[in-house]
Design a protein around this motif. Structure first.
Motif, PDB file in Angstrom:
ATOM      1  N   ALA A   1       0.835  -1.211   0.000  1.00  0.00           N
ATOM      2  CA  ALA A   1       0.000   0.000   0.000  1.00  0.00           C
ATOM      3  C   ALA A   1       0.867   1.257   0.000  1.00  0.00           C
ATOM      4  O   ALA A   1       0.449   2.297  -0.524  1.00  0.00           O
ATOM      5  N   GLY A   2       2.072   1.153   0.573  1.00  0.00           N
ATOM      6  CA  GLY A   2       2.972   2.305   0.569  1.00  0.00           C
ATOM      7  C   GLY A   2       3.367   2.692  -0.840  1.00  0.00           C
ATOM      8  O   GLY A   2       3.355   3.877  -1.192  1.00  0.00           O
ATOM      9  N   ARG A   3       3.699   1.695  -1.656  1.00  0.00           N
ATOM     10  CA  ARG A   3       4.060   1.990  -3.039  1.00  0.00           C
ATOM     11  C   ARG A   3       2.831   2.450  -3.819  1.00  0.00           C
ATOM     12  O   ARG A   3       2.910   3.420  -4.583  1.00  0.00           O
ATOM     13  N   GLY A   4       1.714   1.771  -3.637  1.00  0.00           N
ATOM     14  CA  GLY A   4       0.509   2.148  -4.383  1.00  0.00           C
ATOM     15  C   GLY A   4       0.093   3.576  -4.130  1.00  0.00           C
ATOM     16  O   GLY A   4      -0.176   4.344  -5.068  1.00  0.00           O
ATOM     17  N   LEU A   5       0.046   3.960  -2.861  1.00  0.00           N
ATOM     18  CA  LEU A   5      -0.394   5.317  -2.529  1.00  0.00           C
ATOM     19  C   LEU A   5       0.634   6.354  -2.978  1.00  0.00           C
ATOM     20  O   LEU A   5       0.268   7.418  -3.502  1.00  0.00           O
ATOM     21  N   ALA A   6       1.911   6.065  -2.791  1.00  0.00           N
ATOM     22  CA  ALA A   6       2.965   7.000  -3.193  1.00  0.00           C
ATOM     23  C   ALA A   6       2.916   7.255  -4.695  1.00  0.00           C
ATOM     24  O   ALA A   6       3.031   8.408  -5.148  1.00  0.00           O
ATOM     25  N   TYR A   7       2.740   6.202  -5.477  1.00  0.00           N
ATOM     26  CA  TYR A   7       2.737   6.366  -6.927  1.00  0.00           C
ATOM     27  C   TYR A   7       1.468   7.059  -7.405  1.00  0.00           C
ATOM     28  O   TYR A   7       1.516   7.865  -8.341  1.00  0.00           O
ATOM     29  N   ALA A   8       0.348   6.764  -6.780  1.00  0.00           N
ATOM     30  CA  ALA A   8      -0.896   7.446  -7.155  1.00  0.00           C
ATOM     31  C   ALA A   8      -0.802   8.938  -6.859  1.00  0.00           C
ATOM     32  O   ALA A   8      -1.260   9.773  -7.649  1.00  0.00           O
TER      33      ALA A   8
ATOM     34  N   PRO B   1      -1.739  -4.404  -6.127  1.00  0.00           N
ATOM     35  CA  PRO B   1      -0.459  -5.054  -6.433  1.00  0.00           C
ATOM     36  C   PRO B   1       0.589  -4.037  -6.883  1.00  0.00           C
ATOM     37  O   PRO B   1       0.278  -3.081  -7.598  1.00  0.00           O
ATOM     38  N   ALA B   2       1.830  -4.242  -6.458  1.00  0.00           N
ATOM     39  CA  ALA B   2       2.893  -3.298  -6.798  1.00  0.00           C
ATOM     40  C   ALA B   2       3.057  -3.154  -8.303  1.00  0.00           C
ATOM     41  O   ALA B   2       3.377  -2.072  -8.810  1.00  0.00           O
ATOM     42  N   ARG B   3       2.832  -4.227  -9.041  1.00  0.00           N
ATOM     43  CA  ARG B   3       2.976  -4.155 -10.492  1.00  0.00           C
ATOM     44  C   ARG B   3       1.919  -3.236 -11.115  1.00  0.00           C
ATOM     45  O   ARG B   3       2.159  -2.620 -12.162  1.00  0.00           O
ATOM     46  N   GLU B   4       0.756  -3.155 -10.507  1.00  0.00           N
ATOM     47  CA  GLU B   4      -0.279  -2.253 -11.019  1.00  0.00           C
ATOM     48  C   GLU B   4       0.155  -0.798 -10.846  1.00  0.00           C
ATOM     49  O   GLU B   4      -0.014   0.024 -11.756  1.00  0.00           O
ATOM     50  N   ALA B   5       0.694  -0.476  -9.687  1.00  0.00           N
ATOM     51  CA  ALA B   5       1.176   0.885  -9.465  1.00  0.00           C
ATOM     52  C   ALA B   5       2.321   1.213 -10.416  1.00  0.00           C
ATOM     53  O   ALA B   5       2.410   2.324 -10.964  1.00  0.00           O
ATOM     54  N   GLU B   6       3.200   0.234 -10.642  1.00  0.00           N
ATOM     55  CA  GLU B   6       4.332   0.428 -11.549  1.00  0.00           C
ATOM     56  C   GLU B   6       3.847   0.682 -12.975  1.00  0.00           C
ATOM     57  O   GLU B   6       4.366   1.541 -13.685  1.00  0.00           O
ATOM     58  N   ARG B   7       2.850  -0.067 -13.384  1.00  0.00           N
ATOM     59  CA  ARG B   7       2.337   0.078 -14.747  1.00  0.00           C
ATOM     60  C   ARG B   7       1.682   1.438 -14.941  1.00  0.00           C
ATOM     61  O   ARG B   7       1.797   2.041 -16.011  1.00  0.00           O
ATOM     62  N   LEU B   8       1.017   1.939 -13.925  1.00  0.00           N
ATOM     63  CA  LEU B   8       0.390   3.252 -14.032  1.00  0.00           C
ATOM     64  C   LEU B   8       1.434   4.332 -14.297  1.00  0.00           C
ATOM     65  O   LEU B   8       1.233   5.219 -15.139  1.00  0.00           O
ATOM     66  N   VAL B   9       2.552   4.258 -13.592  1.00  0.00           N
ATOM     67  CA  VAL B   9       3.634   5.222 -13.810  1.00  0.00           C
ATOM     68  C   VAL B   9       4.195   5.086 -15.223  1.00  0.00           C
ATOM     69  O   VAL B   9       4.468   6.082 -15.897  1.00  0.00           O
ATOM     70  N   ALA B  10       4.347   3.846 -15.697  1.00  0.00           N
ATOM     71  CA  ALA B  10       4.880   3.626 -17.041  1.00  0.00           C
ATOM     72  C   ALA B  10       3.961   4.231 -18.105  1.00  0.00           C
ATOM     73  O   ALA B  10       4.434   4.840 -19.068  1.00  0.00           O
ATOM     74  N   VAL B  11       2.663   4.074 -17.925  1.00  0.00           N
ATOM     75  CA  VAL B  11       1.704   4.656 -18.879  1.00  0.00           C
ATOM     76  C   VAL B  11       1.828   6.171 -18.900  1.00  0.00           C
ATOM     77  O   VAL B  11       1.835   6.799 -19.969  1.00  0.00           O
ATOM     78  N   LEU B  12       1.933   6.775 -17.730  1.00  0.00           N
ATOM     79  CA  LEU B  12       2.059   8.231 -17.665  1.00  0.00           C
ATOM     80  C   LEU B  12       3.337   8.697 -18.354  1.00  0.00           C
ATOM     81  O   LEU B  12       3.336   9.688 -19.099  1.00  0.00           O
ATOM     82  N   ARG B  13       4.433   8.009 -18.138  1.00  0.00           N
ATOM     83  CA  ARG B  13       5.693   8.397 -18.764  1.00  0.00           C
ATOM     84  C   ARG B  13       5.604   8.296 -20.288  1.00  0.00           C
ATOM     85  O   ARG B  13       6.132   9.140 -21.019  1.00  0.00           O
ATOM     86  N   GLU B  14       4.937   7.263 -20.770  1.00  0.00           N
ATOM     87  CA  GLU B  14       4.831   7.074 -22.217  1.00  0.00           C
ATOM     88  C   GLU B  14       3.944   8.122 -22.868  1.00  0.00           C
ATOM     89  O   GLU B  14       4.307   8.692 -23.910  1.00  0.00           O
ATOM     90  N   VAL B  15       2.807   8.417 -22.270  1.00  0.00           N
ATOM     91  CA  VAL B  15       1.941   9.429 -22.874  1.00  0.00           C
ATOM     92  C   VAL B  15       2.577  10.809 -22.766  1.00  0.00           C
ATOM     93  O   VAL B  15       2.371  11.672 -23.632  1.00  0.00           O
ATOM     94  N   THR B  16       3.395  11.028 -21.741  1.00  0.00           N
ATOM     95  CA  THR B  16       4.130  12.287 -21.638  1.00  0.00           C
ATOM     96  C   THR B  16       5.099  12.443 -22.812  1.00  0.00           C
ATOM     97  O   THR B  16       5.226  13.531 -23.384  1.00  0.00           O
TER      98      THR B  16
END
Length: 241
Positions: free
Chosen positions: A148-155, A202-217
């Motif tokens: 949850a620490g990674r999920g909330l931090a990345y969100a 899941p940590a991979r879900e939070a990671e994927r969200l960041v990856a999507v943002l970086r790509e659309v940027t």
């Protein structure tokens, strides 16, 4: 804020770039009286700041744990507050160091509120503290109890970056087209969902969200069409979760 970053000291005539120094005082005579000499104001939110965890690490063996964790949180909070993503009108990436600071802030808070922690949690906290700030632990290294620490931090990082991306687009007269708008809207919804779940995904879900943002940027900023396609494909995987 939009500022004229190239400054000239009224006292001694020295010139310097506030964009690079982050300091309004003249580097030669320390006078606070200066004028902007560049023609245009540029959006500038990024400051010169480092995530220095030296004191926090040293305190681990020297002071009570709650005091050491308080130092960790205050250090990370101050770093994120000053960080920013727009430098002299140029949009920078959502970087790993910012993500590490956010995760450390959340994990330190979780550990501080827990009644006890196991060896995996102890090791993970230390790996965040003592590792290279830009070397984030992989998703499969995140203990289930701390995910949850990674999920909330990345969100939260996604929300802050999205705010500055909008400011940058407005200030730069950049038009975000429909395909990018659709991806960004979906990112907002996923980040909102993660926050509603208090980061417990899941940590991979939070990671994927960041990856999507970086790509659309990269698509919006650099006109990288391949990055948009990658973002759309990766987003499909998020929608299946």
């Amino acid at each position: 804020m939009e500022i004229r970053g190239e400054r000239e000291c009224k006292n001694c005539g020295a010139r310097w770039s506030y964009y690079d120094t982050g300091n309004v005082a003249c580097p030669e005579c320390e006078s606070l009286h200066s004028v902007g000499v560049d023609d245009d104001r540029k959006l500038h939110t990024a400051n010169r700041v480092e995530l220095d965890l030296t004191e926090a690490v040293a305190q681990l063996d020297e002071v009570p744990e709650d005091e050491a964790l308080s130092t960790v949180k205050s250090t990370c909070r101050e770093f994120q507050r000053k960080h920013g993503f727009v430098h002299a009108g140029e949009l920078r990436d959502l970087d790993d160091t910012y993500l590490v600071a956010g995760e450390l802030l959340q994990v330190a808070d979780m550990v501080g509120r827990s009644l006890g922690r196991d060896d995996d949690e102890e090791f993970y906290l230390l790996s965040l503290l003592r590792g290279d700030e830009a070397d984030r632990p992989a998703p499969d290294e995140v203990p289930e109890s701390l995910r949850a620490g990674r999920g909330l931090a990345y969100a939260e990082a996604v929300r802050e970056y999205r705010r500055e991306l909008r400011e940058w687009a407005d200030a730069s007269d950049v038009t975000i087209d429909r395909p990018a708008t659709e991806v960004l809207s979906a990112i907002d919804e996923h980040a909102k969902r993660i926050r509603a779940l208090e980061g417990d995904v899941p940590a991979r879900e939070a990671e994927r969200l960041v990856a999507v943002l970086r790509e659309v940027t990269r698509y919006v900023r650099d006109d990288d069409e391949a990055a948009l396609a990658q973002a759309q494909n990766r987003l499909s995987g998020l929608d299946e979760n």
